[in-house]
Design an enzyme around this catalytic site. Structure first.
Site, PDB file in Angstrom:
ATOM      1  N   PHE A 227      22.513  47.240  28.229  1.00 29.31           N
ATOM      2  CA  PHE A 227      22.280  48.246  27.184  1.00 29.31           C
ATOM      3  C   PHE A 227      21.300  49.296  27.718  1.00 29.31           C
ATOM      4  CE2 PHE A 227      22.939  44.089  25.125  1.00 29.31           C
ATOM      5  CZ  PHE A 227      24.089  44.333  24.389  1.00 29.31           C
ATOM      6  N   ASP A 249      26.108  50.156  30.288  1.00 29.26           N
ATOM      7  CA  ASP A 249      26.092  50.695  28.930  1.00 29.26           C
ATOM      8  C   ASP A 249      27.510  51.129  28.575  1.00 29.26           C
ATOM      9  OD1 ASP A 249      23.626  51.700  26.968  1.00 29.26           O
ATOM     10  OD2 ASP A 249      25.478  52.834  26.668  1.00 29.26           O
ATOM     11  N   ASP A 301      17.893  44.607  26.491  1.00 26.17           N
ATOM     12  CA  ASP A 301      17.247  45.455  25.477  1.00 26.17           C
ATOM     13  C   ASP A 301      18.324  46.056  24.569  1.00 26.17           C
ATOM     14  OD1 ASP A 301      15.304  46.905  24.103  1.00 26.17           O
ATOM     15  OD2 ASP A 301      15.419  48.598  25.487  1.00 26.17           O
ATOM     16  N   CYS A 341      14.360  44.771  18.707  1.00 26.50           N
ATOM     17  CA  CYS A 341      13.711  45.838  17.942  1.00 26.50           C
ATOM     18  C   CYS A 341      14.062  45.735  16.457  1.00 26.50           C
ATOM     19  CB  CYS A 341      14.111  47.212  18.483  1.00 26.50           C
ATOM     20  SG  CYS A 341      15.886  47.548  18.353  1.00 26.50           S
TER      21      CYS A 341
END
Length: 397
Positions: A227, A249, A301, A341
């Site tokens: 990512f 990605d 991430d 996150c």
């Protein structure tokens, strides 16, 4: 007389601890006819004044506190808040050599629903609450007062605005339209940011400290950066002396920017030292596992998997799956740098998910370091929800 809300009996406890949210179920009655985003006075059930707040009739968070002092919410108020926010970050800016940073982190800076990031002299605003929208002109005027050289661009293209009864918006608010590439610097690394077309406000400033810490684990190592977006972790891996970095990605424009960023920093990306791979990370990890391809370091991430409590169980499964696959493609003694996150996913739950992933991967895993959001994304003591980014360095045996 201004409009007012009176809390139900016993509902003032969180406000007395300076938490800025007032939920609809905690309100006994409303006086006057407050409009969307209008400032209201907040009282206890028996008439004791508590705060000034922005009213949001469409939201479960019915009011968000601007101030626990009885002050006017006007241009001068926002000037004072912006000056305080800048002062809080001055040391960090000098320490890390920043030309891009978060100026305002919403509730954590006493400005609910307002996020402002700075890239060179371009300020990017996300106005995500009814109160922020109501005071939009005051916010713009206050920013211009504090930073007269700045241009201001709005990126309020976030679905959460609908919960506040607002439409998504983007566009120039003041000054010059940002170019397609604004180059910022952090820790001596140059990064190109696409303010208009990039994710969020253009870049993930909150991972700056984690990117720096990642350098300790990559020297002479083969690194898979999952990512990767525009290659932030990959840039630090190259700076840290990685033997090879694969940035994976699903977005080709993001990968093109990642390659541009590597060239911007004059990193040697010849002989496949840096690879920019357009791939679905979930499928790619399974392919690597099935092929027996292994790495020394995997950086994980992903984007936010949980936007609401209803999505949390699915998010847990997603985090477990990708971390299990990452562990399976690491060489013994390799390092997994993994992050979440999702604010709804607390650090304890995330640690448990990693532990479950280790069991399913049949690997022995040790937590060796913990990470959190960068220092320009503070968490106010009264607002623990402001702590949202968490990560671990894991040794996988």
């Amino acid at each position: 007389m201004s409009a007012a809300i009176y809390l139900a009996k016993g509902r003032e406890k969180s406000l007395k601890r300076k938490h800025p949210w007032i939920f609809s179920r905690g309100i006994e009655r409303t006086e006057g006819d407050p409009q969307l985003g209008e400032t209201v006075d907040v009282f206890t059930h028996d008439g004791k004044w508590l705060a000034k707040a922005a009213y949001s009739p469409a939201s479960q968070i019915r009011a968000r506190v601007w101030s626990f002092d009885n002050v006017a919410i006007d241009r001068a108020f926002f000037i004072q808040r912006f000056q305080s926010a800048q002062m809080l970050r001055d040391d960090i800016i000098v320490r890390d050599g920043l030309t891009g940073y978060r100026l305002v982190a919403a509730e954590s800076d006493g400005l609910p629903g307002i996020t402002i990031d700075r890239y060179q002299n371009f300020f990017v605003c996300q106005l995500l609450s009814a109160g922020a929208e109501f005071h939009k002109q005051n916010i713009i005027d206050a920013l211009i007062h504090c930073f007269p050289e700045c241009s201001i661009y709005e990126r309020s293209d976030v679905a959460v605005r609908k919960k506040e009864g607002l439409e998504e918006r983007t566009g120039l608010l003041h000054g010059e339209l940002p170019p397609s590439s604004v180059v910022i610097e952090e820790n001596g690394v140059k990064i190109s940011v696409d303010i208009i077309g990039g994710h969020k406000t253009g870049f993930y400033l909150d991972q700056r400290d984690s990117r720096q810490q990642a350098m300790k684990y990559v020297q002479d190592k083969e690194v898979l950066n999952c990512f990767s977006y525009t290659g932030g972790f990959g840039l630090y891996a190259l700076k840290g002396g990685a033997k090879r970095v694969i940035n994976a990605d699903v977005s080709q424009p993001a990968l093109d920017m990642a390659k541009f960023n590597a060239q911007l920093n004059e990193f040697d990306i010849s002989k496949k030292r840096a690879v920019f791979l357009n791939a679905d990370v979930f499928k790619l990890l399974r392919e690597y596992r099935d092929q027996g391809t292994q790495f020394d370091v995997v950086i994980m991430d992903p984007p936010k998997f949980a936007e609401s409590k209803a999505q949390l169980n699915g998010a847990c499964r997603g985090y477990k799956d990708i971390n299990m696959l990452a562990m399976q493609i690491l060489r013994p003694g390799g390092t997994l740098l993994t992050y979440s996150c999702s604010g709804l996913m607390d650090q304890v739950l995330f640690q448990k998910i990693i532990a479950d992933a280790a069991l399913d991967a049949n690997r022995q895993v040790k937590f060796v370091e913990r990470f959190e959001q960068a220092a320009d994304h503070p968490t106010d003591t009264a607002y623990p929800e402001g702590f949202y980014l968490k990560g671990f360095a894991c040794k996988v045996m």
